[in-house]
Design a protein around this motif. Sequence first.
Motif, PDB file in Angstrom:
ATOM      1  N   ASN A  10      15.046   7.049 -18.478  1.00  0.00           N
ATOM      2  CA  ASN A  10      14.673   7.389 -17.104  1.00  0.00           C
ATOM      3  C   ASN A  10      14.436   8.881 -17.011  1.00  0.00           C
ATOM      4  O   ASN A  10      15.227   9.659 -17.543  1.00  0.00           O
TER       5      ASN A  10
ATOM      6  N   ASP B  86      23.377   2.418 -17.111  1.00  0.00           N
ATOM      7  CA  ASP B  86      22.550   3.483 -16.527  1.00  0.00           C
ATOM      8  C   ASP B  86      23.077   3.947 -15.174  1.00  0.00           C
ATOM      9  O   ASP B  86      22.980   5.121 -14.825  1.00  0.00           O
ATOM     10  N   LYS B  87      23.662   3.024 -14.404  1.00  0.00           N
ATOM     11  CA  LYS B  87      24.170   3.434 -13.076  1.00  0.00           C
ATOM     12  C   LYS B  87      25.276   4.476 -13.222  1.00  0.00           C
ATOM     13  O   LYS B  87      25.469   5.309 -12.337  1.00  0.00           O
TER      14      LYS B  87
ATOM     15  N   SER C 149      23.472   7.844 -14.388  1.00  0.00           N
ATOM     16  CA  SER C 149      22.683   8.468 -13.313  1.00  0.00           C
ATOM     17  C   SER C 149      23.564   9.331 -12.402  1.00  0.00           C
ATOM     18  O   SER C 149      23.080  10.279 -11.789  1.00  0.00           O
TER      19      SER C 149
ATOM     20  N   SER D  90      23.413  12.591 -14.093  1.00  0.00           N
ATOM     21  CA  SER D  90      22.115  13.276 -14.000  1.00  0.00           C
ATOM     22  C   SER D  90      21.914  13.859 -12.606  1.00  0.00           C
ATOM     23  O   SER D  90      21.265  14.884 -12.438  1.00  0.00           O
ATOM     24  N   SER D  91      22.533  13.235 -11.576  1.00  0.00           N
ATOM     25  CA  SER D  91      22.345  13.782 -10.230  1.00  0.00           C
ATOM     26  C   SER D  91      23.020  15.149 -10.066  1.00  0.00           C
ATOM     27  O   SER D  91      22.605  15.946  -9.230  1.00  0.00           O
TER      28      SER D  91
ATOM     29  N   ARG E 130      17.401  10.652 -19.010  1.00  0.00           N
ATOM     30  CA  ARG E 130      18.645  10.019 -19.459  1.00  0.00           C
ATOM     31  C   ARG E 130      18.353   8.799 -20.332  1.00  0.00           C
ATOM     32  O   ARG E 130      17.430   8.041 -20.076  1.00  0.00           O
TER      33      ARG E 130
END
Length: 286
Positions: A9, A40-41, A44, A47-48, A59
């Motif tokens: 992503n 991934d959740k 993420s 990454s935020s 990612r």
Amino acid sequence: EMADEIDYNIVFPDAGTSERHWQGTKEPVVILLGWAGCKDKHLSKYSSIYNEQGCVTIRYTAPLKTVFISESFGYKELSSKALKLVEILYDYEVENSPIFFHIFSNGGFMLYRYIVELLHNDKQFSSLYVIGAVVDSGPGSANVRGALRALTATIGPKISPVLRYVLMALFAVTVILLRVVLYPLTKYIHKNHYDAVQDRPPSWPHFFLYSKADQIIRHGDIEFFMETLKQKVVPVDSFDFVSSPHVGHFRDFPEQYALKCREFLVSCMKASEGTEIKKRQRVQTQ
């Protein structure tokens, strides 16, 4: 998932946020490499931290079986994933931006190892400019336990318990033989991630976030690794969260964790501006 595709992503910040944080300089591209089995959740959320700071984030988490089973047997499937990841930078035309890594556990670190080797050895990537790396809960040296956990996940629940135990016992014995007992011999064929990076570490700064309470990777492994890097004059910083579990530091200390990552990134950007100017001056004076 096709053999030559990787499931990643990428998120671009909005121009306003980027400008506010990085006034006029190119915003960093942060590559986050998840731990084995990381959803991934979860990735993420990390990454935020950087998207809110106006960075581009990429990612990616390597599949479980690739991480433990292929690596345990020295089959370098991860190196092709590393190449694909580096090529993404060119696909989105961010190869001239400062690059920053955020790596989790051995799963992320094994992939990082191959990216580092590509940047060391491959002329076409020598212009990529890495400014630093955050390493969360890693690296550990001989990870038989992790390999067994991956095997359990890969086998799945449908198999009979007896067969599962037989397979796991065989696998454990093989991995222990290959990666622990015979490692002094097999390392000439295939070094593990820990030794490979330790022997030829990249020169950019590293920031280790770990905890003495980690039950999966020995904190002694991480501390020994940091000492080796320091001896090789790699800038090293670290923080021991003391009580949080393996890859659980952000969950237990969200504000502190995010702040530490952002401060480290800013300091890497500042340091890199200095070296960029020096590089330019060197070129001009030659």
